[in-house]
Design a protein around this motif. Structure first.
Motif, PDB file in Angstrom:
ATOM      1  N   SER A 139      14.477   9.994   4.519  1.00 52.62           N
ATOM      2  CA  SER A 139      15.301   9.360   4.026  1.00 52.62           C
ATOM      3  C   SER A 139      15.052   9.009   2.432  1.00 52.62           C
ATOM      4  O   SER A 139      14.167   9.251   1.967  1.00 52.62           O
ATOM      5  CB  SER A 139      14.759   7.439   5.093  1.00 52.62           C
ATOM      6  OG  SER A 139      15.037   8.198   5.877  1.00 52.62           O
ATOM      7  N   ARG A 175      16.890   6.316  -0.508  1.00 47.53           N
ATOM      8  CA  ARG A 175      17.321   4.900  -0.967  1.00 47.53           C
ATOM      9  C   ARG A 175      17.742   4.798  -1.945  1.00 47.53           C
ATOM     10  O   ARG A 175      17.002   5.201  -3.159  1.00 47.53           O
ATOM     11  CB  ARG A 175      15.868   4.215  -0.848  1.00 47.53           C
ATOM     12  CG  ARG A 175      16.775   2.142  -0.760  1.00 47.53           C
ATOM     13  CD  ARG A 175      15.465   1.274  -1.021  1.00 47.53           C
ATOM     14  NE  ARG A 175      15.902  -0.022  -1.438  1.00 47.53           N
ATOM     15  CZ  ARG A 175      15.753  -0.895  -1.065  1.00 47.53           C
ATOM     16  NH1 ARG A 175      14.522  -0.873  -2.637  1.00 47.53           N
ATOM     17  NH2 ARG A 175      15.337  -2.313  -1.165  1.00 47.53           N
ATOM     18  N   GLN A 226      20.476   2.601   1.529  1.00 49.34           N
ATOM     19  CA  GLN A 226      19.535   3.063   2.874  1.00 49.34           C
ATOM     20  C   GLN A 226      20.049   4.029   4.049  1.00 49.34           C
ATOM     21  O   GLN A 226      20.536   4.001   4.189  1.00 49.34           O
ATOM     22  CB  GLN A 226      18.677   1.744   3.738  1.00 49.34           C
ATOM     23  CG  GLN A 226      17.568   2.378   4.496  1.00 49.34           C
ATOM     24  CD  GLN A 226      16.113   3.429   3.107  1.00 49.34           C
ATOM     25  OE1 GLN A 226      15.608   2.023   2.548  1.00 49.34           O
ATOM     26  NE2 GLN A 226      15.717   4.224   3.957  1.00 49.34           N
ATOM     27  N   ASN A 231      18.680   6.581   6.429  1.00 49.40           N
ATOM     28  CA  ASN A 231      17.640   7.418   7.544  1.00 49.40           C
ATOM     29  C   ASN A 231      18.905   8.257   7.609  1.00 49.40           C
ATOM     30  O   ASN A 231      19.552   8.959   8.088  1.00 49.40           O
ATOM     31  CB  ASN A 231      17.616   6.248   8.066  1.00 49.40           C
ATOM     32  CG  ASN A 231      16.593   5.319   7.168  1.00 49.40           C
ATOM     33  OD1 ASN A 231      16.092   5.033   6.347  1.00 49.40           O
ATOM     34  ND2 ASN A 231      16.476   4.055   7.896  1.00 49.40           N
ATOM     35  N   SER A 275      20.160   2.960  -5.813  1.00 53.48           N
ATOM     36  CA  SER A 275      19.968   1.771  -5.756  1.00 53.48           C
ATOM     37  C   SER A 275      21.483   1.954  -6.834  1.00 53.48           C
ATOM     38  O   SER A 275      21.757   2.625  -7.407  1.00 53.48           O
ATOM     39  CB  SER A 275      19.127   1.257  -6.655  1.00 53.48           C
ATOM     40  OG  SER A 275      17.836   1.133  -5.818  1.00 53.48           O
ATOM     41  N   TYR A 297      22.246  -1.453  -2.629  1.00 52.96           N
ATOM     42  CA  TYR A 297      21.270  -0.555  -2.050  1.00 52.96           C
ATOM     43  C   TYR A 297      22.018   0.009  -1.309  1.00 52.96           C
ATOM     44  O   TYR A 297      22.814   0.003  -0.667  1.00 52.96           O
ATOM     45  CB  TYR A 297      20.027  -0.761  -2.041  1.00 52.96           C
ATOM     46  CG  TYR A 297      19.231  -2.112  -2.709  1.00 52.96           C
ATOM     47  CD1 TYR A 297      19.728  -3.346  -2.854  1.00 52.96           C
ATOM     48  CD2 TYR A 297      18.233  -1.804  -3.579  1.00 52.96           C
ATOM     49  CE1 TYR A 297      19.267  -3.844  -3.727  1.00 52.96           C
ATOM     50  CE2 TYR A 297      17.848  -1.663  -4.454  1.00 52.96           C
ATOM     51  CZ  TYR A 297      17.874  -3.189  -4.501  1.00 52.96           C
ATOM     52  OH  TYR A 297      17.364  -4.678  -5.548  1.00 52.96           O
TER      53      TYR A 297
END
Length: 124
Positions: free
Chosen positions: A17, A19, A81, A83, A21, A79
């Motif tokens: 994963s 993340r 995210q 996964n 920004s 953002y």
């Protein structure tokens, strides 16, 4: 002058994963549509996801159930995210914003403002 700055890219193994920004400056109008697009080496740019000021989102089918786009209007930050990353997700990811564009991932690649990009590499 509107500026968008991405961060959070890196190298991960398949299934991992990250993340991303995107911090926006130069405007405080939360009505901007924001989104992410990506470009893999030798391939065309692809709209990944978009989010409207009311929080409604769209995303391309290949990331459905794996990527989640969100935003914090108070922080002028968006953002992504990511996964269950797969090698085919390897690309440079760009954030983009536009006050008047249709807020859909199909159009993110043509948004008026875009950042410099952050690299994501997924190894198998």
């Amino acid at each position: 002058q509107v500026q968008l700055v991405e961060s959070g890219g890196g190298s991960v193994q398949s299934g991992g994963s990250l993340r991303l920004s995107c911090v926006a400056s130069g405007y405080s109008d939360s009505r901007y549509c924001m989104g992410w697009f990506r470009q893999a080496p030798g391939k065309e740019r692809e709209g990944v996801a978009a989010i409207a000021s009311d929080g409604s989102t769209t995303n391309t089918a290949t990331v459905e159930g794996r990527f989640t786009i969100s935003r914090d209007n108070a922080k002028n930050t968006m953002y992504l995210q990511m996964n269950r990353l797969q090698p085919e997700d390897t690309a440079t990811y760009f954030c983009a914003a536009d006050r008047y564009a249709t807020c859909n991932h199909y159009y993110v690649t043509s948004f008026l403002y875009r950042g410099q990009g952050t690299g994501v590499t997924v190894s198998s």
